[in-house]
Design a protein around this motif. Structure first.
Motif, PDB file in Angstrom:
ATOM      1  N   UNK A  54      85.874  46.674  23.883  1.00  0.00           N
ATOM      2  CA  UNK A  54      84.522  46.175  24.152  1.00  0.00           C
ATOM      3  C   UNK A  54      84.514  45.058  25.190  1.00  0.00           C
ATOM      4  N   UNK A  55      85.178  45.273  26.277  1.00  0.00           N
ATOM      5  CA  UNK A  55      85.160  44.311  27.373  1.00  0.00           C
ATOM      6  C   UNK A  55      83.986  44.602  28.309  1.00  0.00           C
ATOM      7  N   UNK A  56      83.542  43.569  29.077  1.00  0.00           N
ATOM      8  CA  UNK A  56      82.503  43.822  30.084  1.00  0.00           C
ATOM      9  C   UNK A  56      82.970  44.830  31.119  1.00  0.00           C
ATOM     10  N   UNK A  57      82.026  45.544  31.698  1.00  0.00           N
ATOM     11  CA  UNK A  57      82.364  46.640  32.604  1.00  0.00           C
ATOM     12  C   UNK A  57      83.176  46.167  33.812  1.00  0.00           C
ATOM     13  N   UNK A  58      82.874  44.987  34.344  1.00  0.00           N
ATOM     14  CA  UNK A  58      83.585  44.509  35.531  1.00  0.00           C
ATOM     15  C   UNK A  58      84.967  43.961  35.201  1.00  0.00           C
ATOM     16  N   UNK A 110      75.455  52.261  21.720  1.00  0.00           N
ATOM     17  CA  UNK A 110      76.010  52.408  23.072  1.00  0.00           C
ATOM     18  C   UNK A 110      76.326  53.864  23.407  1.00  0.00           C
ATOM     19  N   UNK A 111      76.331  54.737  22.405  1.00  0.00           N
ATOM     20  CA  UNK A 111      76.544  56.165  22.665  1.00  0.00           C
ATOM     21  C   UNK A 111      75.386  56.771  23.445  1.00  0.00           C
ATOM     22  N   UNK A 112      74.200  56.200  23.292  1.00  0.00           N
ATOM     23  CA  UNK A 112      73.018  56.738  23.977  1.00  0.00           C
ATOM     24  C   UNK A 112      72.390  55.724  24.928  1.00  0.00           C
ATOM     25  N   UNK A 113      72.774  54.464  24.809  1.00  0.00           N
ATOM     26  CA  UNK A 113      72.282  53.426  25.702  1.00  0.00           C
ATOM     27  C   UNK A 113      73.472  52.563  26.130  1.00  0.00           C
ATOM     28  N   UNK A 114      74.140  52.945  27.215  1.00  0.00           N
ATOM     29  CA  UNK A 114      75.338  52.221  27.638  1.00  0.00           C
ATOM     30  C   UNK A 114      75.059  50.729  27.819  1.00  0.00           C
ATOM     31  N   UNK A 115      76.011  49.916  27.356  1.00  0.00           N
ATOM     32  CA  UNK A 115      75.865  48.466  27.402  1.00  0.00           C
ATOM     33  C   UNK A 115      76.985  47.871  28.232  1.00  0.00           C
ATOM     34  N   UNK A 116      76.686  47.145  29.303  1.00  0.00           N
ATOM     35  CA  UNK A 116      77.736  46.660  30.195  1.00  0.00           C
ATOM     36  C   UNK A 116      78.728  45.707  29.544  1.00  0.00           C
ATOM     37  N   UNK A 117      78.330  45.100  28.431  1.00  0.00           N
ATOM     38  CA  UNK A 117      79.246  44.165  27.758  1.00  0.00           C
ATOM     39  C   UNK A 117      80.264  44.858  26.869  1.00  0.00           C
ATOM     40  N   UNK A 162      81.943  48.049  27.688  1.00  0.00           N
ATOM     41  CA  UNK A 162      82.091  49.187  28.594  1.00  0.00           C
ATOM     42  C   UNK A 162      82.973  50.295  28.025  1.00  0.00           C
ATOM     43  N   UNK A 163      84.112  49.933  27.449  1.00  0.00           N
ATOM     44  CA  UNK A 163      85.029  50.961  26.953  1.00  0.00           C
ATOM     45  C   UNK A 163      84.392  51.832  25.897  1.00  0.00           C
ATOM     46  N   UNK A 164      83.712  51.186  24.948  1.00  0.00           N
ATOM     47  CA  UNK A 164      83.044  51.946  23.892  1.00  0.00           C
ATOM     48  C   UNK A 164      81.870  52.747  24.446  1.00  0.00           C
ATOM     49  N   UNK A 165      81.114  52.163  25.369  1.00  0.00           N
ATOM     50  CA  UNK A 165      79.973  52.878  25.950  1.00  0.00           C
ATOM     51  C   UNK A 165      80.424  54.153  26.650  1.00  0.00           C
ATOM     52  N   UNK A 166      81.479  54.058  27.434  1.00  0.00           N
ATOM     53  CA  UNK A 166      81.982  55.228  28.156  1.00  0.00           C
ATOM     54  C   UNK A 166      82.537  56.265  27.187  1.00  0.00           C
ATOM     55  N   UNK A 167      83.333  55.800  26.222  1.00  0.00           N
ATOM     56  CA  UNK A 167      83.975  56.728  25.289  1.00  0.00           C
ATOM     57  C   UNK A 167      82.973  57.362  24.336  1.00  0.00           C
ATOM     58  N   UNK A 168      81.992  56.583  23.842  1.00  0.00           N
ATOM     59  CA  UNK A 168      80.967  57.142  22.960  1.00  0.00           C
ATOM     60  C   UNK A 168      80.105  58.170  23.691  1.00  0.00           C
ATOM     61  N   UNK A 169      79.829  57.917  24.983  1.00  0.00           N
ATOM     62  CA  UNK A 169      79.051  58.895  25.752  1.00  0.00           C
ATOM     63  C   UNK A 169      79.803  60.220  25.861  1.00  0.00           C
ATOM     64  N   UNK A 170      81.118  60.129  26.060  1.00  0.00           N
ATOM     65  CA  UNK A 170      81.930  61.337  26.121  1.00  0.00           C
ATOM     66  C   UNK A 170      81.974  62.039  24.763  1.00  0.00           C
ATOM     67  N   UNK A 171      82.098  61.266  23.694  1.00  0.00           N
ATOM     68  CA  UNK A 171      82.088  61.848  22.344  1.00  0.00           C
ATOM     69  C   UNK A 171      80.752  62.537  22.074  1.00  0.00           C
TER      70      UNK A 171
END
Length: 221
Positions: free
Chosen positions: A93-97, A141-148, A150-159
């Motif tokens: 759960x690190x920030x995207x940048x 974050x699976x449906x609303x990506x959160x920049x803070x 990033x790892x979970x947002x990207x992975x949950x979207x793929x899941x």
């Protein structure tokens, strides 16, 4: 008697869901890394008259996951329901940048390779039964990506994409796939997101078999 298999068994939502499906008559396979916690949960379910057994596995270890699910099906009966709901690690759960390419390996293994492994392990048994349910539990974050995160947002979207494709591909075979999005924190005093309320919601989703994506409560504005 068929089996409810829980990936990421823990003392909150996991235990509540195991109890709900166990009370409904299913045997329960608890799968997690912590063998001591599995023993405690198994004993607690046994006090409620639920037949349960723990199997140690790590969702980042494909071989251990496959072995655990095959062992569960052999020991307890065919797996009819699979719930994939392990809690992501904090370092996902690190920030995207601040997230490098290598730092996506573990989140994607956790949220994509883990589910794919589990589904491949249980699908033959579900096909033999002629029915089955695959339940995926994710945060918002699976449906609303959160920049803070990033790892979970990207992975949950793929899941989410994988689970959605399963829903389309397996529904004709009477194997139902659903995703439950839990926007808020899971805590005992939460009106819509307490472990017991979510456990009942997951059981209802399994029973009603209506649509792919469900929400524990509306996403905040």
């Amino acid at each position: 008697m068929t089996t409810f298999a829980l990936i990421g068994a823990g003392p909150g939502l996991g235990l509540a869901t195991a109890r709900r499906f166990g009370v409904a008559g299913h045997t329960v396979a608890l799968i997690a890394r912590n063998a001591e916690r599995l023993e405690e949960m198994t004993a607690e379910l046994a006090r409620d008259g639920i037949r349960a057994r723990g199997f140690t596995a790590d969702v980042l270890d494909i071989e251990s996951l496959t072995t655990a699910l095959h062992a569960a099906g052999t020991a307890l009966g065919p797996i009819e329901i699979l719930q994939y709901s392990p809690v992501p690690r904090a370092d996902f759960m690190k920030p995207v940048l601040d997230t490098g390419a290598d730092e996506l390996d573990a989140p994607l293994a956790f949220s994509v390779k883990g589910p794919v492994t589990c589904v491949n392990a249980v699908l033959p048994g579900m096909r033999a039964l002629g029915r089955g349910t695959l339940l995926f539990v994710n945060g918002s974050s699976a449906v609303r990506p959160t920049p803070n995160v990033a790892g979970t947002s990207i992975a949950f979207a793929a899941e989410s994409a994988y689970a959605g494709m399963l829903h389309d591909a397996l529904t004709p075979e009477n194997i139902y796939t659903a995703q439950l999005i839990v926007p808020g924190a899971i805590r005992p005093d939460a009106e819509h997101s307490s472990p017991d309320v979510l456990a009942q919601r997951l059981y209802d989703i399994h029973q009603q078999r209506d649509g792919f994506r469900h929400y524990a409560e509306p996403l905040p504005d």
